[in-house]
Structure formats: structure tokens, C-alpha cells
Design an enzyme around this catalytic site. Structure first.
Site, short mmCIF file in Angstrom:
data_model
loop_
_atom_site.label_atom_id
_atom_site.label_comp_id
_atom_site.label_asym_id
_atom_site.label_seq_id
_atom_site.Cartn_x
_atom_site.Cartn_y
_atom_site.Cartn_z
N ARG A 1 -13.79 -7.32 -0.11
CA ARG A 1 -12.90 -7.26 1.05
C ARG A 1 -12.31 -5.84 1.17
O ARG A 1 -11.87 -5.25 0.20
CB ARG A 1 -11.79 -8.29 0.89
CG ARG A 1 -10.77 -8.32 2.05
CD ARG A 1 -9.54 -7.52 1.71
NE ARG A 1 -8.50 -7.63 2.73
CZ ARG A 1 -7.43 -6.86 2.77
NH1 ARG A 1 -7.23 -5.94 1.86
NH2 ARG A 1 -6.54 -6.99 3.71
N VAL A 2 -12.32 -5.33 2.38
CA VAL A 2 -11.76 -4.00 2.63
C VAL A 2 -10.63 -4.14 3.65
O VAL A 2 -10.80 -4.81 4.67
CB VAL A 2 -12.84 -3.05 3.17
CG1 VAL A 2 -12.25 -1.68 3.51
CG2 VAL A 2 -13.97 -2.89 2.15
N GLY A 3 -9.50 -3.53 3.35
CA GLY A 3 -8.36 -3.58 4.27
C GLY A 3 -8.32 -2.37 5.18
O GLY A 3 -9.32 -1.66 5.35
N ASP A 4 -7.15 -2.10 5.73
CA ASP A 4 -7.00 -0.98 6.66
C ASP A 4 -6.92 0.38 5.96
O ASP A 4 -7.19 1.41 6.58
CB ASP A 4 -5.71 -1.16 7.48
CG ASP A 4 -4.49 -1.19 6.56
OD1 ASP A 4 -4.44 -2.09 5.68
OD2 ASP A 4 -3.62 -0.32 6.67
N GLY B 1 -3.87 -5.75 6.34
CA GLY B 1 -4.94 -4.89 6.84
C GLY B 1 -5.67 -5.48 8.02
O GLY B 1 -5.97 -4.78 9.00
N THR C 1 0.85 -1.20 0.00
CA THR C 1 0.00 0.00 0.00
C THR C 1 0.87 1.24 0.00
O THR C 1 1.88 1.28 0.71
CB THR C 1 -0.83 0.04 1.31
OG1 THR C 1 -1.66 -1.09 1.33
CG2 THR C 1 -1.65 1.32 1.40
N THR D 1 1.23 0.13 6.11
CA THR D 1 1.17 -0.84 5.03
C THR D 1 1.40 -2.20 5.67
O THR D 1 2.11 -2.31 6.67
CB THR D 1 2.20 -0.55 3.92
OG1 THR D 1 2.18 -1.61 2.96
CG2 THR D 1 3.61 -0.42 4.47
N GLY D 2 0.79 -3.21 5.11
CA GLY D 2 0.93 -4.54 5.70
C GLY D 2 -0.38 -5.28 5.60
O GLY D 2 -1.22 -4.97 4.75
N1 GLY Z 1 -2.77 -2.82 3.85
C1 GLY Z 1 -3.54 -3.05 2.71
C2 GLY Z 1 -4.55 -4.08 2.83
O1 GLY Z 1 -4.50 -4.92 3.70
O2 GLY Z 1 -5.44 -4.06 2.01
#
Ligand code: GLY
Length: 318
Positions: free
Chosen positions: A178-181, A204, A150, A201-202
Site C-alpha cells: 500500500r502506498v499513501g500520499d 493518504g 507523517t 499528513t492524514g
Molecule cells: N499520509 C500518510 C499515509 O496515508 O500513508
């Protein structure tokens, strides 16, 4: 003082552009947007914007966010398809009183109404990665690839305004929807001009468990230097996850405070970042995490930089 810090080597050209703007006295809002757009537009970065890797249904669904640290306004889009620059849509949403976070079809409808550029974000190269991955796991169930590059940025302008922004295609082979952080305030990003900002980043799913960007800003508010704040928050979340769940996903964070001091921390090998402050050219650094959880960094060599681009642009062997 002005400055900008961002996750990963891929942010360098964006940070360079953003810093030129900051040097000319432009706002942190415009600079961070321009910087992220630069990354979104580059087709060879396969985890952000155009050329981003698709979900398990071979659709590119993008997440992005923007935060203004003066007003604490936030805007975000999640699982948006077919728009060129999700960060600009997120920034536009931050100007609304309500409806600041839109997902999927709703986000696309808003973007269409506002006249944002439509674009098919699925490139032939991303399709090749998808086919390759499918072949590799033909015998097994498809699992999201843990790549997570990210782009997240924190920016400080000459007037003292701070902003944060993110953009990502999320996990390769993720579930549709799907939604990340990255579009979640406090997890993927946070900015408060009275204190500083942070971005992640990583993985989520794990970054969200610690509301880690907010946690870093909170620690900076208590008086910690951004480096100490990043290390403390990352190490604690890493430890808690390992204790409670047996493992921790990738967690990498960048932060800057209102004085332009910055810090980074990670629980992985191979994290890189780009940073510049007034009087210092934008540069890429590689982070090394010691046994004690302390992170040190060194400037990326020319060989490393050349190799990075060569690898990114190499043909996909299916
Ligand atoms: N950090 C990005 C995600 O997990 O989508």
C-alpha cells in the site's frame, strides 16, 4: 529570509537542526534532509522511520519523498524495507533524469547499489504494538489504524531555494504494497521556489483525491497568503469528500511561501506543527479549528510538551 515548517510535534528536533543549518547559510536541500533524518532515526516515533509501525504482515514498509523547488526535481521511494533513511534515498533519486520514483524491491536494489545504510527498521516496541493490535481485533477483520503522523516539511534557504520532503511508515496494519500520499508529488508534498511549498499528513487515500499540496501551492501562486491557501484547500476537500462520499478522512497541511510567511489547516482536533523563521526560535503550536473552518493556533505549553514525550516513551502494555 529563511524558514522551515513541519507537521507534528515530532518534527521539532529536526526543525531545530535544520534551522541551525539554514542560519549558517546551508542549502534548503541539505537542511530538509537532515531535519527529516532526525525524525526517522528517533525510535519512539511510531509512524516514521526506525520504530515505524508495520503492515499487516508485520513488515515495516516506508514511503518518503523529496522535491527541489528550483528545478522541480522530485525523488521518491515507496514500500521500501530495511533502509535507515528513506528521505536520503528519495533525495538521491531526485538527481536522476528518469526513474525518480522507485517502489519495493527496485527501491531497495537502488539503495543497496548506492551504498545507503541498511537497517532492520522493525523494533521490539513496534512488534509489541502489532501484537497488541492483533489481540484487540482478534474477533474482527484487521483494519488499518487511522494514525497518520507523517512528517512533512517545507524549507526556504537564504538564497530563496525552497524544498519539501516527507517520510512515513504509512497506515499501521496497511496491506503489503500500500502506498499513501507521502511519496506522491502534488498530494503529499510540492515545492516551487517561485511560489512556495506545502506538505500533508492524514489519510493518504483522501489527501490524494484533492492533489492537495499542489492545490495549496497553486492558490499561493494566485496570491493567497499560505494560511488562506491552506484553509481554502482543506475546507473545500473536506466538504467535497463529505458531500460525495459521506465522510472525509484526516487532512492536515502546512505551507510556506517564498517570503517565509506560513500557514496551516486541518479538519481534525489535535494537529500540532513546528515552525521557525529567521529571527524566531523553533516552536511547536497546537491548531484549533473553528466552526467556520478557520484555524487558529497557540504555542504548546510546557505541560503539553512533557506529556507528549512521556506518552510516546511509555511502555507498551500488551
Ligand atoms: N499520509 C500518510 C499515509 O496515508 O500513508
Amino acid at each position: 529570509m529563511w524558514g522551515m515548517i513541519a507537521t507534528w510535534r515530532m518534527a521539532l528536533e529536526g526543525v531545530t537542526k535544520g534551522c541551525e543549518m539554514l542560519g549558517r547559510g546551508q542549502s534548503a536541500g541539505d537542511a530538509v534532509e537532515a531535519a527529516i533524518r532526525e525524525v526517522e532515526d528517533f525510535p519512539y516515533y511510531k509512524s516514521v522511520g526506525y520504530g515505524g509501525l508495520p503492515n499487516e504482515e508485520m513488515e515495516v514498509e516506508l514511503d518518503a519523498a523529496y522535491m527541489d523547488g528550483d528545478t522541480l526535481s522530485i525523488g521518491a521511494v515507496a514500500a521500501i524495507r530495511d533502509y535507515a533513511n528513506p528521505v536520503s534515498i528519495a533525495k538521491r533519486l531526485s538527481q536522476e533524469q528518469v526513474n525518480n520514483v522507485l517502489v519495493g524491491e527496485g527501491a531497495e536494489k537502488f539503495a543497496h547499489k548506492e551504498g545507503f545504510e541498511r537497517k532492520n527498521m522493525l523494533t521490539d516496541r513496534a512488534k509489541a504494538f502489532y501484537r497488541k493490535r492483533k489481540k484487540e481485533v482478534a474477533e474482527q477483520e484487521l483494519k488499518p489504524y487511522s494514525g497518520h503522523d507523517t512528517v512533512g516539511m517545507v524549507c526556504l534557504d537564504q538564497k530563496g531555494t525552497m524544498t519539501a520532503a516527507t517520510s512515513t511508515s504509512g497506515l499501521f496494519m496497511k496491506k503489503k504494497g500500500r502506498v499513501g500520499d507521502s511519496p506522491i508529488a502534488g498530494s503529499g508534498f510540492y515545492a516551487d521556489s517561485k511560489v512556495g511549498g506545502a506538505s500533508a499528513t492524514g489519510l493518504g487515500e483522501d489527501l490524494m483525491k484533492g492533489c492537495i499540496s499542489y492545490e495549496i501551492v497553486r492558490l499561493m501562486k494566485e496570491g493567497l497568503h499560505p494560511q488562506e491557501a491552506c484553509e481554502r484547500a482543506v475546507n473545500l476537500l473536506d466538504q467535497e469528500l463529505k458531500e460525495r462520499r459521506g465522510k472525509a478522512g484526516d487532512l492536515s497541511l502546512i505551507a510556506m511561501n517564498k517570503a517565509g510567511q506560513w500557514g496551516v489547516a486541518t479538519n481534525i482536533e489535535g494537529f500540532s506543527f513546528a515552525v521557525a523563521v529567521e529571527g524566531q526560535e523553533p516552536k511547536v503550536y497546537l491548531v484549533r479549528r473553528g466552526e467556520d473552518g478557520h484555524c487558529s493556533f497557540e504555542e504548546a505549553s510546557k505541560e503539553w510538551m512533557d506529556d507528549y514525550m512521556r506518552t510516546r516513551m511509555a511502555p507498551v502494555e500488551e
